[in-house]
Design a protein around this motif. Sequence first.
Motif, PDB file in Angstrom:
ATOM      1  N   GLY A   1       0.808  -1.215   0.000  1.00 33.45           N
ATOM      2  CA  GLY A   1       0.000   0.000   0.000  1.00 33.45           C
ATOM      3  C   GLY A   1       0.840   1.264   0.000  1.00 33.45           C
ATOM      4  N   ARG A   2       0.153   2.392  -0.202  1.00 32.96           N
ATOM      5  CA  ARG A   2       0.832   3.686  -0.273  1.00 32.96           C
ATOM      6  C   ARG A   2       0.233   4.642   0.747  1.00 32.96           C
ATOM      7  NH1 ARG A   2      -1.816   1.482  -4.525  1.00 32.96           N
ATOM      8  NH2 ARG A   2      -2.236   3.367  -5.739  1.00 32.96           N
ATOM      9  N   TYR A   3       1.103   5.347   1.417  1.00 29.90           N
ATOM     10  CA  TYR A   3       0.709   6.402   2.348  1.00 29.90           C
ATOM     11  C   TYR A   3       1.246   7.711   1.782  1.00 29.90           C
ATOM     12  CZ  TYR A   3       0.938   9.502   6.435  1.00 29.90           C
ATOM     13  OH  TYR A   3       0.815  10.577   7.280  1.00 29.90           O
ATOM     14  N   VAL A   4       0.388   8.750   1.667  1.00 31.79           N
ATOM     15  CA  VAL A   4       0.834  10.015   1.102  1.00 31.79           C
ATOM     16  C   VAL A   4       0.343  11.165   1.971  1.00 31.79           C
ATOM     17  CG1 VAL A   4      -1.128  10.101  -0.487  1.00 31.79           C
ATOM     18  CG2 VAL A   4       0.903  11.463  -0.984  1.00 31.79           C
ATOM     19  N   SER A   5       1.205  12.165   2.143  1.00 28.65           N
ATOM     20  CA  SER A   5       0.879  13.294   3.020  1.00 28.65           C
ATOM     21  C   SER A   5       1.454  14.590   2.474  1.00 28.65           C
ATOM     22  CB  SER A   5       1.438  13.049   4.422  1.00 28.65           C
ATOM     23  OG  SER A   5       1.235  14.177   5.260  1.00 28.65           O
ATOM     24  N   SER A   6       0.761  15.692   2.803  1.00 33.39           N
ATOM     25  CA  SER A   6       1.302  17.030   2.523  1.00 33.39           C
ATOM     26  C   SER A   6       1.075  17.951   3.710  1.00 33.39           C
ATOM     27  CB  SER A   6       0.636  17.620   1.276  1.00 33.39           C
ATOM     28  OG  SER A   6      -0.745  17.836   1.507  1.00 33.39           O
ATOM     29  N   GLY A   7       0.821  17.365   4.890  1.00 35.42           N
ATOM     30  CA  GLY A   7       0.576  18.197   6.064  1.00 35.42           C
ATOM     31  C   GLY A   7       0.525  17.365   7.324  1.00 35.42           C
ATOM     32  N   ALA A   8       0.377  18.063   8.457  1.00 33.05           N
ATOM     33  CA  ALA A   8       0.390  17.378   9.756  1.00 33.05           C
ATOM     34  C   ALA A   8      -0.335  18.229  10.791  1.00 33.05           C
ATOM     35  CB  ALA A   8       1.822  17.106  10.197  1.00 33.05           C
ATOM     36  N   ILE A   9      -1.635  18.453  10.582  1.00 29.33           N
ATOM     37  CA  ILE A   9      -2.347  19.412  11.435  1.00 29.33           C
ATOM     38  C   ILE A   9      -2.483  18.931  12.881  1.00 29.33           C
ATOM     39  CG2 ILE A   9      -3.612  20.396   9.492  1.00 29.33           C
ATOM     40  CD1 ILE A   9      -6.081  18.845  10.403  1.00 29.33           C
ATOM     41  N   ALA A  10      -2.400  17.618  13.119  1.00 32.76           N
ATOM     42  CA  ALA A  10      -2.498  17.119  14.489  1.00 32.76           C
ATOM     43  C   ALA A  10      -1.141  17.005  15.161  1.00 32.76           C
ATOM     44  CB  ALA A  10      -3.204  15.766  14.518  1.00 32.76           C
ATOM     45  N   GLY A  11      -0.080  17.368  14.452  1.00 30.15           N
ATOM     46  CA  GLY A  11       1.262  17.323  15.025  1.00 30.15           C
ATOM     47  C   GLY A  11       2.254  16.681  14.079  1.00 30.15           C
ATOM     48  N   PRO A  12       3.445  17.279  13.906  1.00 35.57           N
ATOM     49  CA  PRO A  12       4.417  16.796  12.925  1.00 35.57           C
ATOM     50  C   PRO A  12       5.287  15.641  13.390  1.00 35.57           C
ATOM     51  CG  PRO A  12       5.242  18.776  13.973  1.00 35.57           C
ATOM     52  CD  PRO A  12       3.860  18.556  14.526  1.00 35.57           C
TER      53      PRO A  12
END
Length: 370
Positions: A281-292
């Motif tokens: 599977g693939r995990y993709v992100s462009s942010g971290a509003i709940a904490g980096p």
Amino acid sequence: MTDRFEPDGASATMMAVVTEAQGGFEQLRYRKVRRPLPKDGEVLVHVLAAGVNNTDINTRVGWYASTVTASTGESLEPAGDGPPEAGGWQGATPFPMIQGTDCAGRIAGLGAGVDPGLLGRRVLVRPCMRVNGFHDPATRWLAADFDGAFAQFVAVPASEAFVVDCDWTDAELASLPCAYGTSENMLHRARVGAGEVVLVTGASGGVGSATVQLARRRGAKVIAIASRSKHDDLRSIGAERLLDRADDPAEVLGAESVDVVIDNVAGQGFPTLLKALRRGGRYVSSGAIAGPIVSLDMRDLYLKDLTLIGTTAWDEPVFPNLIGYIERREIRPLVAATYPLADIAKAQKDFLEKRHVGKLVLIPPPAGQA
């Protein structure tokens, strides 16, 4: 030399929100400034609407500094002791500056060498500009690297102003660029295809609700995570299954049950998202509003052959794709509320409350009015 924000008798003026320095809402000053002049190869855009985004707030408070570990909603001041110049996307933010990453408007002026046929056309501005071409990840961002759309006018390269023909309102168009561009870029990089199961965190926000629509448009089956009060809205735009923010996705859905995770939340919930992914599977992100800062069990990563994808620089097809989706009526905007530009502090405070679904949009006064 006269500061670019200080009006003088020889220059046309406009109203704008100038972010004076890194800090809280007190740094947002609604005032008269000099109107920009388009340089060679640039256009002057009369801003008709400008969306509110996390990134505008994060840049103002210096959240991108490596010393900051809190979520984007925990504090309006940067955590840690890093210098202000460390808090921007790519180092120093050029304060004072005009922020505003989303811009919908009309071409009101042309620099030398620009097609005169653009004058008067309604456009969306691509905020992510690939300065060395699309083979190079280097970027220049509207409202992070130079003045943006929280004003009556903004000057941008002509190549970044995309003509759009549709019956959407200006506010609806302004809800698109940053959120939908970010979402389309994540889906493009993750190669999301028909029949795949896509889990979307933070699904009621601008990027999240865009991802629900854009993933469905690709034929994917969408599972959305949001507070229960927002489930009906998300179901109406294509989410097939809804989870509450308090749910454990791996426990509710089962381990190895989704093909792709689109996550701009991160924080403490990150580990269970990887457990929900299928092998390969693939995990993709462009942010971290709940904490980096997150916890990663490397065994989930390598034993399951997972791919983790970070995205900021947009790929070449992304923005032209969006213009096509709009003109072919394949997506629809979600505008939760509009505000006069002068009420930017209230709009950003409401944004941080996270009670809305979709986008909040600022409307500048008509040209010539304060």
